[in-house]
Design a protein around this motif. Structure first.
Motif, PDB file in Angstrom:
ATOM      1  N   LYS A   1      36.320  58.218  27.868  1.00 52.92           N
ATOM      2  CA  LYS A   1      36.421  57.812  29.264  1.00 52.92           C
ATOM      3  C   LYS A   1      35.779  56.420  29.456  1.00 52.92           C
ATOM      4  N   ARG A   2      34.593  56.217  28.855  1.00 50.27           N
ATOM      5  CA  ARG A   2      33.912  54.916  28.993  1.00 50.27           C
ATOM      6  C   ARG A   2      34.670  53.815  28.252  1.00 50.27           C
ATOM      7  N   ALA A   3      35.156  54.149  27.068  1.00 49.29           N
ATOM      8  CA  ALA A   3      35.886  53.141  26.284  1.00 49.29           C
ATOM      9  C   ALA A   3      37.156  52.723  27.033  1.00 49.29           C
ATOM     10  N   ASP A   4      37.784  53.707  27.692  1.00 48.71           N
ATOM     11  CA  ASP A   4      39.013  53.439  28.452  1.00 48.71           C
ATOM     12  C   ASP A   4      38.706  52.492  29.613  1.00 48.71           C
ATOM     13  N   GLU A   5      37.610  52.777  30.255  1.00 42.88           N
ATOM     14  CA  GLU A   5      37.220  51.910  31.367  1.00 42.88           C
ATOM     15  C   GLU A   5      36.971  50.482  30.865  1.00 42.88           C
ATOM     16  N   ALA A   6      36.291  50.411  29.703  1.00 46.43           N
ATOM     17  CA  ALA A   6      36.007  49.082  29.143  1.00 46.43           C
ATOM     18  C   ALA A   6      37.303  48.366  28.787  1.00 46.43           C
ATOM     19  N   MET A   7      38.277  49.153  28.256  1.00 50.12           N
ATOM     20  CA  MET A   7      39.545  48.551  27.849  1.00 50.12           C
ATOM     21  C   MET A   7      40.296  48.025  29.075  1.00 50.12           C
ATOM     22  N   TYR A   8      40.242  48.750  30.172  1.00 50.94           N
ATOM     23  CA  TYR A   8      40.924  48.286  31.364  1.00 50.94           C
ATOM     24  C   TYR A   8      40.222  47.079  31.975  1.00 50.94           C
ATOM     25  N   GLN A   9      38.948  47.117  31.732  1.00 53.94           N
ATOM     26  CA  GLN A   9      38.206  45.927  32.170  1.00 53.94           C
ATOM     27  C   GLN A   9      38.716  44.709  31.394  1.00 53.94           C
ATOM     28  N   ALA A  10      38.952  44.923  30.089  1.00 54.08           N
ATOM     29  CA  ALA A  10      39.472  43.814  29.258  1.00 54.08           C
ATOM     30  C   ALA A  10      40.854  43.397  29.736  1.00 54.08           C
ATOM     31  N   LYS A  11      41.672  44.398  30.133  1.00 51.89           N
ATOM     32  CA  LYS A  11      43.017  44.088  30.647  1.00 51.89           C
ATOM     33  C   LYS A  11      42.898  43.252  31.907  1.00 51.89           C
ATOM     34  N   ARG A  12      41.983  43.762  32.757  1.00 51.16           N
ATOM     35  CA  ARG A  12      41.866  43.079  34.026  1.00 51.16           C
ATOM     36  C   ARG A  12      41.315  41.670  33.844  1.00 51.16           C
ATOM     37  N   SER A  13      40.518  41.523  32.823  1.00 49.76           N
ATOM     38  CA  SER A  13      39.878  40.225  32.607  1.00 49.76           C
ATOM     39  C   SER A  13      40.840  39.233  31.928  1.00 49.76           C
ATOM     40  N   GLY A  14      42.074  39.608  31.708  1.00 54.45           N
ATOM     41  CA  GLY A  14      43.049  38.663  31.151  1.00 54.45           C
ATOM     42  C   GLY A  14      43.642  39.062  29.815  1.00 54.45           C
ATOM     43  N   ARG A  15      43.259  40.215  29.328  1.00 54.29           N
ATOM     44  CA  ARG A  15      43.816  40.749  28.086  1.00 54.29           C
ATOM     45  C   ARG A  15      43.358  39.946  26.860  1.00 54.29           C
ATOM     46  N   ASN A  16      43.735  40.388  25.703  1.00 48.71           N
ATOM     47  CA  ASN A  16      43.347  39.790  24.410  1.00 48.71           C
ATOM     48  C   ASN A  16      41.839  39.523  24.347  1.00 48.71           C
ATOM     49  N   ARG A  17      41.119  40.528  24.680  1.00 47.85           N
ATOM     50  CA  ARG A  17      39.642  40.410  24.646  1.00 47.85           C
ATOM     51  C   ARG A  17      38.995  41.773  24.466  1.00 47.85           C
ATOM     52  N   VAL A  18      37.694  41.730  24.225  1.00 50.27           N
ATOM     53  CA  VAL A  18      36.928  42.960  23.984  1.00 50.27           C
ATOM     54  C   VAL A  18      35.896  43.122  25.089  1.00 50.27           C
ATOM     55  N   CYS A  19      35.871  44.271  25.707  1.00 51.06           N
ATOM     56  CA  CYS A  19      34.836  44.576  26.695  1.00 51.06           C
ATOM     57  C   CYS A  19      34.069  45.811  26.257  1.00 51.06           C
ATOM     58  N   SER A  20      32.851  45.865  26.651  1.00 53.70           N
ATOM     59  CA  SER A  20      32.015  47.005  26.235  1.00 53.70           C
ATOM     60  C   SER A  20      31.456  47.708  27.457  1.00 53.70           C
ATOM     61  N   GLN A  21      31.238  48.982  27.364  1.00 58.09           N
ATOM     62  CA  GLN A  21      30.713  49.780  28.488  1.00 58.09           C
ATOM     63  C   GLN A  21      29.608  50.669  27.924  1.00 58.09           C
ATOM     64  N   GLU A  22      28.433  50.503  28.554  1.00 59.93           N
ATOM     65  CA  GLU A  22      27.276  51.287  28.100  1.00 59.93           C
ATOM     66  C   GLU A  22      27.363  52.683  28.658  1.00 59.93           C
TER      67      GLU A  22
END
Ligand code: GTP
Length: 671
Positions: free
Chosen positions: A650-671
């Motif tokens: 669930k957290r990784a998914d949120e982080a991934m959508y954050q990456a999508k929202r942030s413009g894609r082709n990137r890595v986001c992390s969620q603690e």
């Protein structure tokens, strides 16, 4: 199905043949045994008879000697009486009467003498007393005879003082004729001398041989058919069971001799002193009696009234043979019980033998048939075993292999000879958990004890080359005569089935397009990893990634290019990530990677490397074109409150959508 009874299935001709063979053999043995037992019994009786008859013959011998001794004493007494001396010295009527009365007294008192006589040197009877059938009387002078021609006078008058002549035992002759009825007689003669020492004649005692013979017969008589015989030195019967055999030498009948009737026996008897002879006719026990004492003489005598003796005989030459004869039949008849009893006994014995033989024939034939049936059965089973496609082993109660069919040998890599005698449990059987069990724990060997069939879809045998052979097995007990005798192990190679099952399992875990773990298997592996990580207190990280604008790729290049993109992405993930990392395709263009023993920060770095690796791909398309694509990645680490993989996803998914929202082709992390 009803089984016909053993008796019903018994082939009668074979049974009869076997019965006849057994019965004849047994009957021969029984007959020989009966014959031998009778023979031994007969011989035993003969041996006893030998001892008994020897004693009887000895008694008869002593009796004869005693009778002779009595007569000799009487003669010596008579020759030395004063009455005789006075008569010889002085003569006269008075002396004559005195002597005659003395003779009369002796004759009457002893009863042994037919005549008591005194003959002068010329052979004339001077004094004679006749026994007269128990009324002794002095014979008148007018009836006295001249005996000068008779051998007994001649042989007696020749003798010296104190010598005694004893005639052979023969028949009395009166007036030159055999006296009838026969009067057996022995004459004892002794010369007498007057006071001046001149020989004056002889004293003669006619001893009743009949008395002696009667004594002899009394001793020799028996209740059976045994016969006592008295033979003179020439083998003539003096006493025989058959009276018409007696006195052959007096009657001029040389054929009436023992030697004519039993030549071989006479040969032995005439040359031997005593002994026993066993012949086909019967048992002869004999002894020689020498009745004369030292100083006594005899001669051959003569059956003719006026013939002299042929020659003189010394004491050792005067002998008789006492013979006891027991016919052989006496022993055989005595050895057998009475005929009716014997026949019944033999009948019962042979009947029992027949029943016994029939029973033995029946049972032995039954056994033989059973054996033949068993051998046929075994041959049939062997044939089946040889051709069957399953491996087949037979083992005894100890687990020693006693049979292996070709398929078993092929599967296990042994020859039949190598397998025979091997301990099945120790050599072949490998237990599933890898630990070798004790024999008594072995599920296969236990069948022999319990009798219950054991079936297992999977067991393991070890081949000769050490390889493990997965098998399905069925183990049954062999029961012989209601006793467990071993086990039959039928087994089948399940290697192919195992591979198929493993393939099925693998397919159930793998995503068909990318060959990565599918969603379900990823979840299973992730759950195990979370448990392990929590147990050992290690870090764990998760990344989720998604292809950017994947819909456009599908729409632009087609669905098959979209598939290739997904496969390429899977391959890049495998290349970029560590071996221990668990990669799964969760569905569509969505992937997840679990990183054991990695922190969120370390995962972030790894995700960054992956992102760059994907972005660098130039996927060749048709007509020399290439396609590049990017991915967005969400990263998270395991935290204490996470109860399962869903929390992390669930957290990784949120982080991934954050990456999508942030413009894609990137890595986001969620603690
Ligand atoms: N070729 C192919 N396409 C698939 C597969 N599974 C899902 N898709 C397609 O993937 C597309 C996913 O598109 P979206 O969820 O809209 O997202 P997107 O286009 O990638 O856009 P963003 O994720 O926002 O960057 C859909 O059009 C699905 O039909 C697959 O196995 N093969």
């Amino acid at each position: 199905m009803l089984q016909p009874s053993a008796a019903a299935r018994m082939p009668v001709p074979a049974l009869l043949r076997r019965f006849v063979l057994i019965y004849l053999s047994a009957a021969i043995v029984l007959t020989v045994a009966i014959f031998l037992s009778i023979r031994f019994d007969v011989q035993d009786r003969i041996n006893n008879a030998k001892v008994r008859e020897a004693a009887r013959v000895d008694t008869a011998k002593n009796l004869v000697a005693r009778d002779f001794s009595t007569v000799t004493s009487d003669l010596r007494l008579l020759a030395s009486t004063p009455s005789l001396r006075r008569f010889l010295d002085h003569g006269g009527e008075e002396r004559f009467d005195e002597l005659a009365n003395l003779f009369l007294e002796l004759c009457r008192i002893s009863g042994n003498y037919d005549q008591v006589r005194y003959l002068d040197t010329s052979g004339r009877e001077i004094v004679r007393v006749n026994f007269n059938e128990g009324s002794p009387a002095i014979v008148p002078r007018s009836q006295l005879q001249d005996k000068s021609g008779r051998y007994f006078f001649r042989d007696s008058i020749k003798l010296d003082r104190n010598e005694i002549f004893v005639s052979p035992l023969d028949l009395n002759i009166e007036h030159d004729q055999l006296e009838l009825p026969y009067k057996p007689m022995i004459r004892f003669g002794m010369p007498v001398f007057d006071g001046a020492g001149h020989k004056r004649g002889v004293i003669l005692l006619n001893y009743f041989g009949g008395e002696l013979l009667q004594h002899f017969r009394d001793v020799m008589r028996g209740g059976d058919r045994r016969r006592g015989m008295l033979l003179n030195r020439d083998g003539y019967w003096l006493s025989s069971a058959k009276q018409d055999e007696e006195w052959g030498f007096m009657l001029g009948k040389p054929e009436l001799r023992f030697g004519k009737k039993y030549p071989d026996v006479w040969n032995a008897i005439s040359t031997g002193d005593s002994g026993a002879l066993q012949t086909d006719a019967g048992l002869f026990v004999y002894s020689t009696v020498y009745p004369l004492q030292p100083g006594q003489r005899s001669s051959t005598g003569s059956p003719l009234p006026r013939s002299p003796s042929k020659h003189e005989l010394s004491a050792r030459e005067y002998y008789w043979k006492i013979v006891s004869f027991t016919p052989y039949a006496t022993f055989t008849e005595a050895a057998e019980i009475n005929e009716v009893g014997r026949d019944i006994l033999y009948g019962v014995a042979y009947l029992l033998l027949a029943f016994g033989s029939l029973a033995i024939a029946f049972f032995s034939l039954s056994r033989k048939q059973a054996r033949v049936r068993m051998e046929e059965e075994e041959a049939r089973l062997r044939e089946i075993a040889v051709t069957m496609s399953d491996g087949l082993l037979v083992a005894d109660l100890e687990g020693k292999i006693t049979f292996a069919n070709p398929e078993a040998c092929r599967l296990l890599g042994y020859s039949e000879n190598e397998l025979l005698g091997k301990d099945m449990h120790g050599t072949l059987h490998v237990h599933g958990d890898g630990k070798q069990k004790e024999k008594h724990e072995c599920s296969m060997l236990r069948v022999a004890r319990t009798g219950e069939t054991y079936r297992a879809v999977e067991e393991i045998f070890r081949c000769k080359n050490g390889q493990l052979l997965p098998i399905s097995v069925s183990v049954s007990a062999i029961i012989r005569e209601q006793q467990a005798a071993g086990i039959v192990v039928a087994f089948h190679d399940i290697t192919e089935r195992k591979k198929f099952e493993q393939e099925l399992e693998r397919r159930a875990q793998i995503d068909a397009l990318t060959s990565l773990n599918n969603r379900r298997h990823f979840y299973e592996l992730a759950e195990q990893e979370i448990l392990r990580t929590k147990r050992y207190g290690k870090p764990l990280a998760l990344m989720m990634l998604d292809v950017d604008h994947f819909k456009d790729i599908n729409d632009t290049y087609g669905h098959h290019v979209g598939d290739t993109v997904l496969q390429t992405l899977g391959a890049v993930c495998l290349q970029t990530m560590r071996e221990i990392d668990i990669i799964g395709r969760l569905g569509g263009e969505e992937f997840a990677i679990l990183l054991p023993e990695a922190t969120a920060a370390q995962a972030f770095d790894a995700a960054e490397r992956l992102r760059l690796a994907v972005a660098a791909i130039a996927m060749p398309l048709e007509q020399g074109q290439t396609l590049s694509f990017t991915i967005s990645i969400g990263v998270t680490g395991l935290v204490a409150k996470d109860s399962d993989i869903a929390d992390m996803l669930k957290r990784a998914d949120e982080a991934m959508y954050q990456a999508k929202r942030s413009g894609r082709n990137r890595v986001c992390s969620q603690e």
